[in-house]
Design a protein around this motif. Structure first.
Motif, PDB file in Angstrom:
ATOM      1  N   ARG A 159       2.539  10.703   5.536  1.00  0.00           N
ATOM      2  CA  ARG A 159       1.147   9.950   4.945  1.00  0.00           C
ATOM      3  C   ARG A 159       1.084   8.800   4.712  1.00  0.00           C
ATOM      4  N   LYS A 160       2.410   8.679   3.768  1.00  0.00           N
ATOM      5  CA  LYS A 160       2.736   7.205   3.080  1.00  0.00           C
ATOM      6  C   LYS A 160       3.065   6.374   4.040  1.00  0.00           C
ATOM      7  N   HIS A 161       3.704   6.506   5.182  1.00  0.00           N
ATOM      8  CA  HIS A 161       4.109   5.593   6.093  1.00  0.00           C
ATOM      9  C   HIS A 161       2.895   5.253   7.086  1.00  0.00           C
ATOM     10  N   THR A 208       0.972  -1.242  -0.143  1.00  0.00           N
ATOM     11  CA  THR A 208      -0.036  -0.001   0.023  1.00  0.00           C
ATOM     12  C   THR A 208       0.862   1.349   0.114  1.00  0.00           C
ATOM     13  N   SER A 209       1.731   1.353   1.145  1.00  0.00           N
ATOM     14  CA  SER A 209       2.540   2.397   1.132  1.00  0.00           C
ATOM     15  C   SER A 209       3.430   2.643  -0.173  1.00  0.00           C
ATOM     16  N   ALA A 241      -0.153   5.332   6.217  1.00  0.00           N
ATOM     17  CA  ALA A 241      -1.146   4.510   5.591  1.00  0.00           C
ATOM     18  C   ALA A 241      -0.809   3.051   5.662  1.00  0.00           C
ATOM     19  N   GLY A 242       0.408   2.609   5.471  1.00  0.00           N
ATOM     20  CA  GLY A 242       0.638   1.419   5.811  1.00  0.00           C
ATOM     21  C   GLY A 242       0.859   0.926   7.055  1.00  0.00           C
TER      22      GLY A 242
END
Ligand code: FAD
Length: 292
Positions: A269-271, A252-253, A273-274
């Motif tokens: 945000r990327k981190h 996902t990330s 989200a995972g």
């Protein structure tokens, strides 16, 4: 501030609302109003200056919750708080109830509507992510009659949907959870009730102790809610557990490219989200095991 002047319309049926919209020289000069929880601030700040406001609140029959076999239909005008407290919604589509509990505060949910949240299509909002995760279908009525739009085709840009300017969203149809299904919505927000920096809706269906199907939608990481299709494919047929969930989190990330804004950096945000994918899958699986 006060809104710029507009003509106010109060139709009492969907047909009348559509007739008003389609009868305007340019339907793009009008805004439909439901709970007003997003529209009114935009009007008051003059970020939106429609010439016409078509208020749906006197329209009858648009707030009902009904179940027909494996489909739960929630009228677009149903208040978020009504759906959140509905035993029928909780039994059929518990993800909706969990996500609604994270939308703003009770005072907002008392007025805000299911359809308004989905039509407004804020990428950080909970209900669009839920609709995308569950493959909900949006029912729209326009001058040409009624049509349904799959969630995957509905959210087409920032605060933008497949609805045309002379259409009204009348209802949202959700698939009902069956045996072996479990779901969870988790998010990270600075304060309770704030729009989240990122959120994850996850839904799993177990067959035995194998993931037969997983669906994941992420909010707050793009111009629309985003389906984590790569992670979903990796989970299909996998044994639920830390290894599978960590792989889904990484997938996902890796697929996300969120922007940086005043609330959070894109990298954060990327981190997050995972991390949220891992948590949501764990909770959804626990719930699925209890639902067999
Ligand atoms: P409105 O404000 O009336 O309309 C919003 C938009 O949708 C308008 O463009 C309108 O034309 C369109 N629209 C509405 N209904 C229809 C329809 N049936 N057919 C076609 N178009 C339609 N939301 C979250 O998801 N999460 C949050 O954490 C959150 N926090 C909030 C905090 C505050 C302080 C406030 C004021 C709002 C917050 N919201 C949050 C927004 C809230 O959920 C709104 O209720 C929702 O976004 C819009 O629903 P509404 O019924 O009020 O729609």
């Amino acid at each position: 501030m006060k809104p710029a002047p507009f003509e106010y319309w109060a139709p009492t049926s969907v047909d009348e609302a559509v007739k008003i919209l389609s009868g305007l020289d340019d339907p793009g000069d009008a805004k439909v109003m439901a709970g007003g929880q997003s529209l009114m601030p935009l009007l008051n700040l003059r970020l939106s200056q429609p010439l016409h406001v078509v208020d749906l609140n006197a329209v009858g029959g648009m707030s009902d919750i009904s179940r027909d076999g494996s489909t739960l239909t929630i009228g677009a005008l149903c208040r978020q708080r009504t759906a959140e407290r509905s035993a029928d919604v909780a039994a059929a589509v518990p993800l909706v109830v969990e996500a609604l509990g994270l939308v703003g505060h009770p005072a907002i949910r008392n007025r805000g509507t299911i359809g308004g949240s989905i039509a407004h299509a804020d990428p950080a909002a909970e209900m669009p992510a839920v609709a995308l995760c569950l493959d909900a279908r949006m029912v729209a009525q326009g001058p040409g009659g009624e049509r349904t739009v799959a969630a995957s085709d509905f959210f087409d840009g920032f605060l933008s949907t497949a609805l045309s300017e002379d259409e009204v969203l009348t209802a949202v149809r959700f698939p009902v959870d069956g045996p072996g299904c479990g779901a969870a919505f988790v998010e990270v927000a600075r304060r309770h009730g704030d729009f989240a920096m990122a959120g994850v809706a996850a839904h799993v269906r177990l067959e035995g102790d194998v993931i037969a199907e997983a669906r994941i939608a992420v909010s707050g990481v793009g111009l629309t809610p985003v389906r984590a299709t790569g992670a979903e494919a990796g989970l299909r047929g996998a044994a639920p557990g830390d290894d599978a969930f960590a792989a889904a989190a990484a997938a996902t990330s890796a697929a996300l490219h969120p922007a940086t804004d005043v609330h959070a950096s894109g990298a954060y945000r990327k981190h997050v989200a995972g991390v949220l994918v891992r948590r949501a899958l764990g909770t959804a699986t626990d719930r699925a095991r209890g639902n067999r």
